[in-house]
Design a protein around this motif. Structure first.
Motif, PDB file in Angstrom:
ATOM      1  N   PRO A 187       6.322   7.250 -19.433  1.00 55.04           N
ATOM      2  CA  PRO A 187       6.050   6.404 -20.599  1.00 55.04           C
ATOM      3  C   PRO A 187       7.353   6.005 -21.296  1.00 55.04           C
ATOM      4  O   PRO A 187       8.257   6.825 -21.470  1.00 55.04           O
ATOM      5  N   GLY A 188       7.466   4.743 -21.641  1.00 52.46           N
ATOM      6  CA  GLY A 188       8.634   4.276 -22.377  1.00 52.46           C
ATOM      7  C   GLY A 188       9.904   4.191 -21.566  1.00 52.46           C
ATOM      8  O   GLY A 188      10.984   4.047 -22.126  1.00 52.46           O
ATOM      9  N   GLN A 189       9.815   4.276 -20.264  1.00 55.00           N
ATOM     10  CA  GLN A 189      11.012   4.217 -19.418  1.00 55.00           C
ATOM     11  C   GLN A 189      10.698   3.471 -18.128  1.00 55.00           C
ATOM     12  O   GLN A 189       9.683   3.716 -17.497  1.00 55.00           O
ATOM     13  N   ASN A 190      11.572   2.565 -17.756  1.00 53.38           N
ATOM     14  CA  ASN A 190      11.410   1.836 -16.495  1.00 53.38           C
ATOM     15  C   ASN A 190      12.178   2.536 -15.384  1.00 53.38           C
ATOM     16  O   ASN A 190      13.301   2.988 -15.583  1.00 53.38           O
ATOM     17  N   THR A 191      11.554   2.623 -14.225  1.00 54.41           N
ATOM     18  CA  THR A 191      12.201   3.150 -13.024  1.00 54.41           C
ATOM     19  C   THR A 191      12.027   2.130 -11.903  1.00 54.41           C
ATOM     20  O   THR A 191      10.977   1.495 -11.804  1.00 54.41           O
ATOM     21  N   THR A 192      13.062   1.984 -11.095  1.00 51.81           N
ATOM     22  CA  THR A 192      13.049   0.952 -10.063  1.00 51.81           C
ATOM     23  C   THR A 192      12.977   1.563  -8.668  1.00 51.81           C
ATOM     24  O   THR A 192      13.659   2.543  -8.373  1.00 51.81           O
ATOM     25  N   ILE A 193      12.126   0.994  -7.826  1.00 56.62           N
ATOM     26  CA  ILE A 193      12.050   1.343  -6.412  1.00 56.62           C
ATOM     27  C   ILE A 193      12.412   0.100  -5.604  1.00 56.62           C
ATOM     28  O   ILE A 193      11.955  -1.001  -5.902  1.00 56.62           O
ATOM     29  N   LEU A 194      13.231   0.290  -4.588  1.00 55.86           N
ATOM     30  CA  LEU A 194      13.553  -0.787  -3.658  1.00 55.86           C
ATOM     31  C   LEU A 194      12.970  -0.427  -2.298  1.00 55.86           C
ATOM     32  O   LEU A 194      13.151   0.693  -1.816  1.00 55.86           O
ATOM     33  N   THR A 195      12.260  -1.362  -1.696  1.00 57.98           N
ATOM     34  CA  THR A 195      11.653  -1.081  -0.401  1.00 57.98           C
ATOM     35  C   THR A 195      11.692  -2.323   0.468  1.00 57.98           C
ATOM     36  O   THR A 195      11.822  -3.453  -0.015  1.00 57.98           O
ATOM     37  N   ARG A 196      11.572  -2.095   1.774  1.00 62.18           N
ATOM     38  CA  ARG A 196      11.436  -3.189   2.737  1.00 62.18           C
ATOM     39  C   ARG A 196      10.455  -2.736   3.804  1.00 62.18           C
ATOM     40  O   ARG A 196      10.766  -1.881   4.634  1.00 62.18           O
ATOM     41  N   ALA A 197       9.256  -3.289   3.755  1.00 62.05           N
ATOM     42  CA  ALA A 197       8.225  -2.932   4.725  1.00 62.05           C
ATOM     43  C   ALA A 197       8.514  -3.618   6.054  1.00 62.05           C
ATOM     44  O   ALA A 197       8.967  -4.764   6.092  1.00 62.05           O
ATOM     45  N   LEU A 198       8.230  -2.905   7.146  1.00 62.76           N
ATOM     46  CA  LEU A 198       8.579  -3.404   8.477  1.00 62.76           C
ATOM     47  C   LEU A 198       7.379  -3.750   9.344  1.00 62.76           C
ATOM     48  O   LEU A 198       7.538  -4.393  10.376  1.00 62.76           O
ATOM     49  N   GLU A 199       6.183  -3.319   8.940  1.00 60.52           N
ATOM     50  CA  GLU A 199       5.000  -3.561   9.756  1.00 60.52           C
ATOM     51  C   GLU A 199       3.854  -4.059   8.890  1.00 60.52           C
ATOM     52  O   GLU A 199       3.598  -3.508   7.819  1.00 60.52           O
ATOM     53  N   ASN A 200       3.191  -5.109   9.373  1.00 64.12           N
ATOM     54  CA  ASN A 200       1.979  -5.566   8.690  1.00 64.12           C
ATOM     55  C   ASN A 200       0.942  -4.453   8.707  1.00 64.12           C
ATOM     56  O   ASN A 200       0.856  -3.662   9.650  1.00 64.12           O
ATOM     57  N   GLY A 201       0.136  -4.404   7.652  1.00 61.99           N
ATOM     58  CA  GLY A 201      -0.918  -3.405   7.639  1.00 61.99           C
ATOM     59  C   GLY A 201      -1.465  -3.190   6.254  1.00 61.99           C
ATOM     60  O   GLY A 201      -0.972  -3.728   5.263  1.00 61.99           O
ATOM     61  N   ARG A 202      -2.490  -2.379   6.205  1.00 62.52           N
ATOM     62  CA  ARG A 202      -3.116  -1.985   4.940  1.00 62.52           C
ATOM     63  C   ARG A 202      -2.857  -0.506   4.725  1.00 62.52           C
ATOM     64  O   ARG A 202      -3.148   0.318   5.604  1.00 62.52           O
ATOM     65  N   TYR A 203      -2.334  -0.155   3.583  1.00 61.98           N
ATOM     66  CA  TYR A 203      -1.968   1.216   3.280  1.00 61.98           C
ATOM     67  C   TYR A 203      -2.605   1.628   1.958  1.00 61.98           C
ATOM     68  O   TYR A 203      -3.072   0.784   1.196  1.00 61.98           O
ATOM     69  N   ARG A 204      -2.591   2.913   1.687  1.00 60.94           N
ATOM     70  CA  ARG A 204      -3.177   3.439   0.450  1.00 60.94           C
ATOM     71  C   ARG A 204      -2.080   3.954  -0.476  1.00 60.94           C
ATOM     72  O   ARG A 204      -1.127   4.592  -0.029  1.00 60.94           O
ATOM     73  N   GLY A 205      -2.249   3.686  -1.743  1.00 65.50           N
ATOM     74  CA  GLY A 205      -1.367   4.232  -2.762  1.00 65.50           C
ATOM     75  C   GLY A 205      -2.140   5.173  -3.661  1.00 65.50           C
ATOM     76  O   GLY A 205      -3.336   4.976  -3.915  1.00 65.50           O
TER      77      GLY A 205
END
Length: 266
Positions: A182-200
């Motif tokens: 809360p009250g703080q931003n955090t950054t993630i950098l990603t590069r997906a390599l395969e098409n697909g459906r995933y769960r978070g």
């Protein structure tokens, strides 16, 4: 006896290395993590088997020794195992540093700029709240509900923040896991390599609706990604993934009944 033990150890090492070879990773993040794990196994497995062989040999060789004597001082042996241990630790530390120093692994606080050699192709603001996720694509003025869409083979930067309590975004297949404060931003950098459906998932207990705090993650080719953004431009609470029917009746109905909880960070 020792020769057969060494041969057995060598066979076990070869079998172990063959069985731990990872499958193709679905993202750069996951690939870095898998490579580090494999490098550590290459070191840990032979050392473990070497120690176990010596232990088994000592137990069998001296099992009937009724008058044991202390080991004679051997400076050469002591220096050898000290140097060998130092080499192993340096290798492990260097391997871990190369992975942890990557912008795809270590989160970036909001006060820091993105690495100069990484210019993301997609910028996505992520809001975690009890108990759901909102993803805001500011460039197209699109906000989705529990739906994250990423372009394949392109860098995507996710800026995460929480609405009220601590959450954690986790997409195991893509190697993404980051606490959201809360009250703080955090950054993630990603590069997906395969098409697909995933769960978070949310992996920080955040109340009685924690188990329902999930998200669908779709990785599509860049053209499909841009077509999907264009089809939902200026829409709120979109839930229709790419390749679904154009438009989103559920999202449109929700948008007219409630205002999006997402507000872009200052």
């Amino acid at each position: 006896m020792i020769r057969w033990s060494v041969l057995a150890a060598g066979a076990l090492v070869a079998l172990g290395v063959a069985t731990v070879s990872p499958v193709a990773a679905q993202s750069v993040n996951r690939n870095l993590i898998d490579q580090l794990n494999l490098q550590l196994i290459y070191v840990a497995l032979p050392l473990t088997l070497f120690v176990e062989v010596i232990l088994v040999y000592a137990v069998i060789r001296f099992r009937n020794n009724d008058d044991p004597e202390p080991t004679a001082e051997n400076p050469t042996l002591e220096v050898t195992w000290t140097v060998a241990t130092a080499i192993v630790l340096v290798f492990v530390g260097w391997s871990a540093y190369n992975v942890l120093a990557s912008p795809y692994i270590s989160p970036t606080p909001e006060v820091e700029a993105a690495p100069p050699d990484v210019e993301p192709d997609a910028e996505i603001d992520v809001l975690a709240y009890q108990w759901g996720w909102q993803f805001d694509y500011a460039a197209a003025n699109v906000t989705t509900q529990n739906l994250l869409v990423l372009p394949r083979d392109e860098d995507a930067r996710l800026r995460l923040r929480s609405d009220e309590v601590l959450h954690s975004l986790y997409v195991p297949e893509l190697g993404l896991k980051q606490d959201v404060f809360p009250g703080q931003n955090t950054t993630i950098l990603t590069r997906a390599l395969e098409n697909g459906r995933y769960r978070g998932y949310c992996t920080e207990f955040c109340g009685d609706g924690h188990a329902r705090m999930r998200a669908q993650v779709y990785v599509v080719d860049p053209e499909t990604y841009r077509q999907w953004l264009a089809a939902h431009e200026d829409e709120r609470l979109v839930t229709a993934p790419p390749n679904a029917s154009v438009g989103n009746a559920t999202g449109a109905a929700n948008a007219t009944a409630a205002t999006s909880r997402f507000s872009s960070p200052a």
